[in-house]
Design a protein around this motif. Structure first.
Motif, PDB file in Angstrom:
ATOM      1  N   LEU A 107       0.833  -1.198   0.000  1.00 22.21           N
ATOM      2  CA  LEU A 107       0.000   0.000   0.000  1.00 22.21           C
ATOM      3  C   LEU A 107       0.872   1.253   0.000  1.00 22.21           C
ATOM      4  CD1 LEU A 107      -2.833   1.234   0.196  1.00 22.21           C
ATOM      5  CD2 LEU A 107      -2.582   1.136   2.687  1.00 22.21           C
ATOM      6  N   GLY A 108       1.949   1.246   0.771  1.00 22.22           N
ATOM      7  CA  GLY A 108       2.874   2.382   0.806  1.00 22.22           C
ATOM      8  C   GLY A 108       3.547   2.595  -0.541  1.00 22.22           C
ATOM      9  N   VAL A 109       3.953   1.514  -1.180  1.00 23.42           N
ATOM     10  CA  VAL A 109       4.582   1.616  -2.494  1.00 23.42           C
ATOM     11  C   VAL A 109       3.593   2.183  -3.511  1.00 23.42           C
ATOM     12  CG1 VAL A 109       5.532   0.265  -4.418  1.00 23.42           C
ATOM     13  CG2 VAL A 109       6.289  -0.190  -2.085  1.00 23.42           C
ATOM     14  N   ALA A 110       2.350   1.692  -3.474  1.00 20.18           N
ATOM     15  CA  ALA A 110       1.343   2.172  -4.416  1.00 20.18           C
ATOM     16  C   ALA A 110       1.053   3.660  -4.197  1.00 20.18           C
ATOM     17  CB  ALA A 110       0.067   1.345  -4.275  1.00 20.18           C
ATOM     18  N   LEU A 111       0.935   4.083  -2.950  1.00 19.58           N
ATOM     19  CA  LEU A 111       0.672   5.497  -2.663  1.00 19.58           C
ATOM     20  C   LEU A 111       1.842   6.377  -3.088  1.00 19.58           C
ATOM     21  CD1 LEU A 111      -1.132   5.299   0.795  1.00 19.58           C
ATOM     22  CD2 LEU A 111      -2.123   5.843  -1.439  1.00 19.58           C
ATOM     23  N   THR A 112       3.050   5.894  -2.902  1.00 23.08           N
ATOM     24  CA  THR A 112       4.228   6.651  -3.323  1.00 23.08           C
ATOM     25  C   THR A 112       4.241   6.824  -4.840  1.00 23.08           C
ATOM     26  OG1 THR A 112       5.480   5.785  -1.454  1.00 23.08           O
ATOM     27  CG2 THR A 112       6.754   6.705  -3.267  1.00 23.08           C
ATOM     28  N   LEU A 113       3.957   5.755  -5.566  1.00 26.58           N
ATOM     29  CA  LEU A 113       3.921   5.843  -7.030  1.00 26.58           C
ATOM     30  C   LEU A 113       2.810   6.768  -7.506  1.00 26.58           C
ATOM     31  CD1 LEU A 113       4.632   2.130  -8.026  1.00 26.58           C
ATOM     32  CD2 LEU A 113       6.179   4.089  -8.186  1.00 26.58           C
ATOM     33  N   LEU A 114       1.642   6.707  -6.850  1.00 29.55           N
ATOM     34  CA  LEU A 114       0.557   7.625  -7.211  1.00 29.55           C
ATOM     35  C   LEU A 114       0.946   9.072  -6.954  1.00 29.55           C
ATOM     36  CD1 LEU A 114      -2.702   5.816  -6.045  1.00 29.55           C
ATOM     37  CD2 LEU A 114      -2.152   6.614  -8.331  1.00 29.55           C
ATOM     38  N   SER A 115       1.623   9.317  -5.843  1.00 25.32           N
ATOM     39  CA  SER A 115       2.051  10.671  -5.515  1.00 25.32           C
ATOM     40  C   SER A 115       3.020  11.206  -6.565  1.00 25.32           C
ATOM     41  CB  SER A 115       2.716  10.677  -4.137  1.00 25.32           C
ATOM     42  OG  SER A 115       3.269  11.921  -3.863  1.00 25.32           O
ATOM     43  N   ILE A 116       3.975  10.384  -6.967  1.00 29.04           N
ATOM     44  CA  ILE A 116       4.938  10.789  -8.000  1.00 29.04           C
ATOM     45  C   ILE A 116       4.211  11.066  -9.311  1.00 29.04           C
ATOM     46  CG2 ILE A 116       6.854   9.954  -9.420  1.00 29.04           C
ATOM     47  CD1 ILE A 116       7.827   8.440  -6.903  1.00 29.04           C
ATOM     48  N   PHE A 117       3.250  10.201  -9.663  1.00 26.79           N
ATOM     49  CA  PHE A 117       2.502  10.371 -10.897  1.00 26.79           C
ATOM     50  C   PHE A 117       1.742  11.695 -10.899  1.00 26.79           C
ATOM     51  CE2 PHE A 117      -1.546   9.802 -13.173  1.00 26.79           C
ATOM     52  CZ  PHE A 117      -1.061   9.597 -14.443  1.00 26.79           C
TER      53      PHE A 117
END
Length: 64
Positions: free
Chosen positions: A10-20
């Motif tokens: 979940l943390g990895v997914a949120l980080t990638l969404l934030s970067i996007f």
């Protein structure tokens, strides 16, 4: 253990969404800005190697 793995993913997914989203916002700001006047033309003018008319061919020789 499965709970920790789910939190990690979940943390990895949120980080990638934030970067996007940050990339999309910066792209949107770049597209909203007016483009400078033909920067390629000014670069082409800078690449012009012909000396201006009226100047001597070799100014480093000095006055003779």
């Amino acid at each position: 253990m499965k709970y920790v793995l789910n939190l990690y993913l979940l943390g990895v997914a949120l980080t990638l969404l934030s970067i996007f989203f940050r990339l999309m916002e910066s792209l949107e700001r770049a597209l909203e800005r007016p483009l400078p006047e033909s920067s390629w033309a000014t670069r082409g003018q800078l690449a012009n190697t012909e000396p201006p008319k009226g100047l001597p061919d070799h100014p480093s020789r000095g006055v003779q």
